[in-house]
Design a protein around this motif. Structure first.
Motif, PDB file in Angstrom:
ATOM      1  N   TYR A   1       3.825  10.479  -9.207  1.00 33.66           N
ATOM      2  CA  TYR A   1       3.157  10.728 -10.479  1.00 33.66           C
ATOM      3  C   TYR A   1       2.378  12.042 -10.426  1.00 33.66           C
ATOM      4  O   TYR A   1       2.458  12.863 -11.339  1.00 33.66           O
ATOM      5  N   SER A   2       1.634  12.249  -9.350  1.00 36.68           N
ATOM      6  CA  SER A   2       0.819  13.465  -9.212  1.00 36.68           C
ATOM      7  C   SER A   2       1.691  14.711  -9.162  1.00 36.68           C
ATOM      8  O   SER A   2       1.367  15.724  -9.786  1.00 36.68           O
TER       9      SER A   2
ATOM     10  N   ILE B   1       0.837  -1.207   0.000  1.00 33.14           N
ATOM     11  CA  ILE B   1       0.000   0.000   0.000  1.00 33.14           C
ATOM     12  C   ILE B   1       0.866   1.248   0.000  1.00 33.14           C
ATOM     13  O   ILE B   1       0.601   2.195  -0.758  1.00 33.14           O
ATOM     14  N   LEU B   2       1.907   1.274   0.832  1.00 30.13           N
ATOM     15  CA  LEU B   2       2.793   2.441   0.869  1.00 30.13           C
ATOM     16  C   LEU B   2       3.523   2.643  -0.454  1.00 30.13           C
ATOM     17  O   LEU B   2       3.704   3.772  -0.904  1.00 30.13           O
ATOM     18  N   THR B   3       3.923   1.566  -1.089  1.00 30.14           N
ATOM     19  CA  THR B   3       4.596   1.664  -2.388  1.00 30.14           C
ATOM     20  C   THR B   3       3.661   2.256  -3.437  1.00 30.14           C
ATOM     21  O   THR B   3       4.055   3.134  -4.219  1.00 30.14           O
ATOM     22  N   ILE B   4       2.433   1.805  -3.453  1.00 27.82           N
ATOM     23  CA  ILE B   4       1.443   2.333  -4.402  1.00 27.82           C
ATOM     24  C   ILE B   4       1.186   3.809  -4.128  1.00 27.82           C
ATOM     25  O   ILE B   4       1.146   4.627  -5.052  1.00 27.82           O
ATOM     26  N   GLN B   5       1.041   4.175  -2.869  1.00 28.02           N
ATOM     27  CA  GLN B   5       0.791   5.573  -2.528  1.00 28.02           C
ATOM     28  C   GLN B   5       1.978   6.453  -2.899  1.00 28.02           C
ATOM     29  O   GLN B   5       1.798   7.552  -3.421  1.00 28.02           O
ATOM     30  N   LEU B   6       3.179   5.972  -2.649  1.00 30.54           N
ATOM     31  CA  LEU B   6       4.367   6.742  -2.995  1.00 30.54           C
ATOM     32  C   LEU B   6       4.465   6.931  -4.513  1.00 30.54           C
ATOM     33  O   LEU B   6       4.770   8.022  -4.992  1.00 30.54           O
TER      34      LEU B   6
ATOM     35  N   TRP C   1       1.953   6.922  -6.632  1.00 31.28           N
ATOM     36  CA  TRP C   1       0.872   7.842  -7.028  1.00 31.28           C
ATOM     37  C   TRP C   1       1.251   9.278  -6.689  1.00 31.28           C
ATOM     38  O   TRP C   1       1.013  10.194  -7.475  1.00 31.28           O
ATOM     39  N   LEU C   2       1.865   9.498  -5.511  1.00 30.23           N
ATOM     40  CA  LEU C   2       2.298  10.833  -5.129  1.00 30.23           C
ATOM     41  C   LEU C   2       3.341  11.367  -6.109  1.00 30.23           C
ATOM     42  O   LEU C   2       3.260  12.510  -6.561  1.00 30.23           O
TER      43      LEU C   2
END
Length: 148
Positions: free
Chosen positions: A31-32, A21-26, A28-29
């Protein structure tokens, strides 16, 4: 009775899920943030009014043999032609431009030997994603000669 533990403990599963989950959030951040930066207008006076123009034959810069070599050959033959995955290019530096072109475009040495299959045939693949041009091949050949 066998007391060996089979499978993962609940805490191990929870840690793996948290890591994912943290890897996906990082990701996405990152990318954003990248999208936000890419969509920002240039500050006043920096890039404002810039225009794109097609490069014409008279505007074209001469081919840079070193850049072409590093980008297309250096990964296998080494940054200075010293060898690596591909062989040392000292012998090739002594070839004529016609011999070098034949080997580079079609994978055939001056003595008629076919080069290893790992060697791209640049007649098919092109240089830097575009069909190889005579001036590029000559620039690479000239650069190669400066190495030896």
């Amino acid at each position: 009775m066998n007391d060996e533990h089979q499978g993962f403990k609940p805490a191990e599963v929870a840690m793996w899920l948290l890591g994912i989950i943290l890897t996906i959030q990082l990701g996405w951040l990152a990318y954003s943030l990248g999208q936000g930066i890419a969509n920002q207008p240039f500050p006043e006076g920096r890039g404002a009014g810039a225009s794109m123009a097609a490069v014409t034959e008279t505007d074209a810069q001469p081919a840079n043999g070193q850049q072409l070599f590093v980008g297309n050959c250096g990964g296998c033959h080494g940054a200075a032609g010293e060898g690596g995955v591909g062989p040392n290019l000292q012998t090739a530096a002594g070839w004529t431009l016609a011999e070098f072109t034949q080997a580079t475009l079609h994978g055939v040495t001056p003595d008629g030997r076919e080069l290893a299959t790992v060697m791209p045939h640049f007649a098919d693949t092109g240089l830097d994603g575009a069909p190889a041009e005579d001036a590029q091949l000559e620039a690479i050949h000239n650069y190669l000669q400066t190495l030896y």
